[in-house]
Design a protein around this motif. Structure first.
Motif, PDB file in Angstrom:
ATOM      1  N   ALA A  13       0.845  -1.199   0.000  1.00 24.29           N
ATOM      2  CA  ALA A  13       0.000   0.000   0.000  1.00 24.29           C
ATOM      3  C   ALA A  13       0.879   1.247   0.000  1.00 24.29           C
ATOM      4  O   ALA A  13       2.032   1.206   0.426  1.00 24.29           O
ATOM      5  CB  ALA A  13      -0.898   0.010   1.238  1.00 24.29           C
ATOM      6  N   ALA A  14       0.320   2.338  -0.456  1.00 23.81           N
ATOM      7  CA  ALA A  14       1.028   3.614  -0.405  1.00 23.81           C
ATOM      8  C   ALA A  14       1.155   4.053   1.047  1.00 23.81           C
ATOM      9  O   ALA A  14       0.205   3.921   1.829  1.00 23.81           O
ATOM     10  CB  ALA A  14       0.270   4.669  -1.199  1.00 23.81           C
ATOM     11  N   SER A  15       2.319   4.553   1.406  1.00 24.41           N
ATOM     12  CA  SER A  15       2.520   4.966   2.801  1.00 24.41           C
ATOM     13  C   SER A  15       1.595   6.124   3.181  1.00 24.41           C
ATOM     14  O   SER A  15       1.187   6.227   4.338  1.00 24.41           O
ATOM     15  CB  SER A  15       3.982   5.317   3.070  1.00 24.41           C
ATOM     16  OG  SER A  15       4.409   6.356   2.234  1.00 24.41           O
ATOM     17  N   THR A  16       1.235   6.971   2.223  1.00 20.56           N
ATOM     18  CA  THR A  16       0.311   8.067   2.524  1.00 20.56           C
ATOM     19  C   THR A  16      -1.084   7.534   2.850  1.00 20.56           C
ATOM     20  O   THR A  16      -1.753   8.053   3.742  1.00 20.56           O
ATOM     21  CB  THR A  16       0.222   9.063   1.351  1.00 20.56           C
ATOM     22  OG1 THR A  16      -0.115   8.339   0.151  1.00 20.56           O
ATOM     23  CG2 THR A  16       1.532   9.797   1.144  1.00 20.56           C
ATOM     24  N   HIS A  17      -1.498   6.497   2.118  1.00 21.22           N
ATOM     25  CA  HIS A  17      -2.803   5.891   2.390  1.00 21.22           C
ATOM     26  C   HIS A  17      -2.787   5.217   3.764  1.00 21.22           C
ATOM     27  O   HIS A  17      -3.721   5.355   4.548  1.00 21.22           O
ATOM     28  CB  HIS A  17      -3.156   4.882   1.299  1.00 21.22           C
ATOM     29  CG  HIS A  17      -4.596   4.493   1.280  1.00 21.22           C
ATOM     30  ND1 HIS A  17      -5.160   3.814   0.248  1.00 21.22           N
ATOM     31  CD2 HIS A  17      -5.604   4.674   2.170  1.00 21.22           C
ATOM     32  CE1 HIS A  17      -6.430   3.591   0.496  1.00 21.22           C
ATOM     33  NE2 HIS A  17      -6.725   4.108   1.664  1.00 21.22           N
ATOM     34  N   MET A  18      -1.694   4.508   4.056  1.00 29.70           N
ATOM     35  CA  MET A  18      -1.585   3.842   5.351  1.00 29.70           C
ATOM     36  C   MET A  18      -1.546   4.874   6.472  1.00 29.70           C
ATOM     37  O   MET A  18      -2.116   4.643   7.537  1.00 29.70           O
ATOM     38  CB  MET A  18      -0.343   2.951   5.397  1.00 29.70           C
ATOM     39  CG  MET A  18      -0.218   2.143   6.672  1.00 29.70           C
ATOM     40  SD  MET A  18      -1.587   1.004   6.988  1.00 29.70           S
ATOM     41  CE  MET A  18      -1.163  -0.312   5.869  1.00 29.70           C
ATOM     42  N   ALA A  19      -0.892   6.000   6.247  1.00 32.44           N
ATOM     43  CA  ALA A  19      -0.826   7.047   7.272  1.00 32.44           C
ATOM     44  C   ALA A  19      -2.230   7.564   7.602  1.00 32.44           C
ATOM     45  O   ALA A  19      -2.538   7.832   8.769  1.00 32.44           O
ATOM     46  CB  ALA A  19       0.070   8.189   6.813  1.00 32.44           C
ATOM     47  N   LYS A  20      -3.089   7.690   6.605  1.00 34.09           N
ATOM     48  CA  LYS A  20      -4.464   8.128   6.847  1.00 34.09           C
ATOM     49  C   LYS A  20      -5.223   7.087   7.671  1.00 34.09           C
ATOM     50  O   LYS A  20      -5.981   7.433   8.580  1.00 34.09           O
ATOM     51  CB  LYS A  20      -5.194   8.379   5.524  1.00 34.09           C
ATOM     52  CG  LYS A  20      -4.705   9.608   4.799  1.00 34.09           C
ATOM     53  CD  LYS A  20      -5.428   9.780   3.489  1.00 34.09           C
ATOM     54  CE  LYS A  20      -4.839  10.942   2.708  1.00 34.09           C
ATOM     55  NZ  LYS A  20      -5.471  11.101   1.398  1.00 34.09           N
ATOM     56  N   VAL A  21      -5.006   5.813   7.345  1.00 32.34           N
ATOM     57  CA  VAL A  21      -5.655   4.730   8.087  1.00 32.34           C
ATOM     58  C   VAL A  21      -5.166   4.736   9.538  1.00 32.34           C
ATOM     59  O   VAL A  21      -5.960   4.647  10.473  1.00 32.34           O
ATOM     60  CB  VAL A  21      -5.389   3.368   7.410  1.00 32.34           C
ATOM     61  CG1 VAL A  21      -5.805   2.210   8.291  1.00 32.34           C
ATOM     62  CG2 VAL A  21      -6.096   3.302   6.060  1.00 32.34           C
ATOM     63  N   VAL A  22      -3.857   4.865   9.733  1.00 29.76           N
ATOM     64  CA  VAL A  22      -3.281   4.910  11.081  1.00 29.76           C
ATOM     65  C   VAL A  22      -3.867   6.093  11.849  1.00 29.76           C
ATOM     66  O   VAL A  22      -4.241   5.963  13.016  1.00 29.76           O
ATOM     67  CB  VAL A  22      -1.735   4.979  11.036  1.00 29.76           C
ATOM     68  CG1 VAL A  22      -1.159   5.346  12.394  1.00 29.76           C
ATOM     69  CG2 VAL A  22      -1.156   3.663  10.538  1.00 29.76           C
ATOM     70  N   GLY A  23      -3.970   7.239  11.207  1.00 28.09           N
ATOM     71  CA  GLY A  23      -4.524   8.425  11.853  1.00 28.09           C
ATOM     72  C   GLY A  23      -5.956   8.203  12.327  1.00 28.09           C
ATOM     73  O   GLY A  23      -6.318   8.601  13.441  1.00 28.09           O
ATOM     74  N   LYS A  24      -6.753   7.559  11.489  1.00 26.45           N
ATOM     75  CA  LYS A  24      -8.138   7.304  11.865  1.00 26.45           C
ATOM     76  C   LYS A  24      -8.213   6.302  13.015  1.00 26.45           C
ATOM     77  O   LYS A  24      -8.987   6.481  13.962  1.00 26.45           O
ATOM     78  CB  LYS A  24      -8.924   6.790  10.654  1.00 26.45           C
ATOM     79  CG  LYS A  24     -10.404   6.760  10.854  1.00 26.45           C
ATOM     80  CD  LYS A  24     -11.123   6.583   9.530  1.00 26.45           C
ATOM     81  CE  LYS A  24     -12.607   6.808   9.689  1.00 26.45           C
ATOM     82  NZ  LYS A  24     -13.293   6.804   8.401  1.00 26.45           N
ATOM     83  N   LEU A  25      -7.388   5.237  12.951  1.00 22.86           N
ATOM     84  CA  LEU A  25      -7.366   4.248  14.030  1.00 22.86           C
ATOM     85  C   LEU A  25      -6.850   4.867  15.326  1.00 22.86           C
ATOM     86  O   LEU A  25      -7.305   4.530  16.421  1.00 22.86           O
ATOM     87  CB  LEU A  25      -6.516   3.040  13.635  1.00 22.86           C
ATOM     88  CG  LEU A  25      -7.105   2.155  12.537  1.00 22.86           C
ATOM     89  CD1 LEU A  25      -6.084   1.124  12.085  1.00 22.86           C
ATOM     90  CD2 LEU A  25      -8.390   1.488  13.000  1.00 22.86           C
TER      91      LEU A  25
END
Length: 151
Positions: free
Chosen positions: A41-53
Motif C-alpha cells: 500500500a502507499a505509505s500516505t494511504h496507510m498514514a491516513k488509516v493509522v490516523g483514523k485508528l
C-alpha cells in the motif's frame, strides 16, 4: 459486498499489530511505512488509516527514534464490525438517489430496504468478532511468521 481499500488496510493493520509480542523492543516496533510496504500500500494511504485508528483509540503511533505502532488495549477487544462500520460508513449499497438519473422506484422500492437489511446482517455477523478473535491460532502465528519474513 466489497470493502474499501482503507477498510481492508485497517483490518490487516489491526491484525498485524495484535501479534506484536509484548516484549518487543521499541526500536523493533512496526512502522507505518514498514507495514505499508509489507501490504503493498502507499505509505500516505496507510498514514491516513493509522490516523483514523489512532483517533478511534485503537492504535498508538509514536514518532521518532524508538517510535512505531502499538495496538492499544481497546484495539485488542475492538469489534471487527464496529471497525468496518466506521471505515465503510452507513450508506446504501445501491446508488438509488445518486447521479443524474435517480431510480424511478425510489419512493416505493422494496429492494433498497432488503439490501439495507442484508448490509446490517453482514455487520451484525462481524460485531461478534474482536481483533483478538481473528488473530487467534492458527492465524496469529502465521501472521507473526510472515511479519518476521518467514513463510
Amino acid at each position: 459486498m466489497h470493502l474499501m481499500k482503507s477498510t481492508d488496510l485497517a483490518l490487516r493493520l489491526l491484525m498485524r499489530l495484535a501479534v506484536v509480542p509484548p516484549d518487543t523492543h521499541p526500536d523493533e516496533l512496526p512502522t507505518t511505512r514498514g507495514v505499508a510496504e509489507a501490504m503493498g500500500a502507499a505509505s500516505t494511504h496507510m498514514a491516513k488509516v493509522v490516523g483514523k485508528l489512532q483517533h478511534l483509540g485503537l492504535v498508538q503511533a509514536r514518532r521518532g527514534r524508538g517510535g512505531g505502532l502499538v495496538l492499544t488495549p481497546a484495539g485488542r477487544v475492538a469489534s471487527v464490525g464496529a471497525v468496518v462500520r466506521t471505515f465503510e460508513g452507513s450508506g446504501d449499497l445501491a446508488a438509488c438517489v445518486d447521479g443524474e438519473d435517480p431510480c424511478p422506484l425510489n419512493a416505493a422500492c422494496r429492494l433498497r430496504s432488503a439490501l439495507r437489511a442484508a448490509q446490517e446482517a453482514f455487520y451484525a455477523s462481524l460485531d461478534q468478532l474482536t481483533v483478538e478473535d481473528v488473530t487467534a491460532a492458527p492465524t496469529g502465528p502465521l501472521l507473526l511468521s510472515i511479519a518476521m519474513g518467514r513463510p
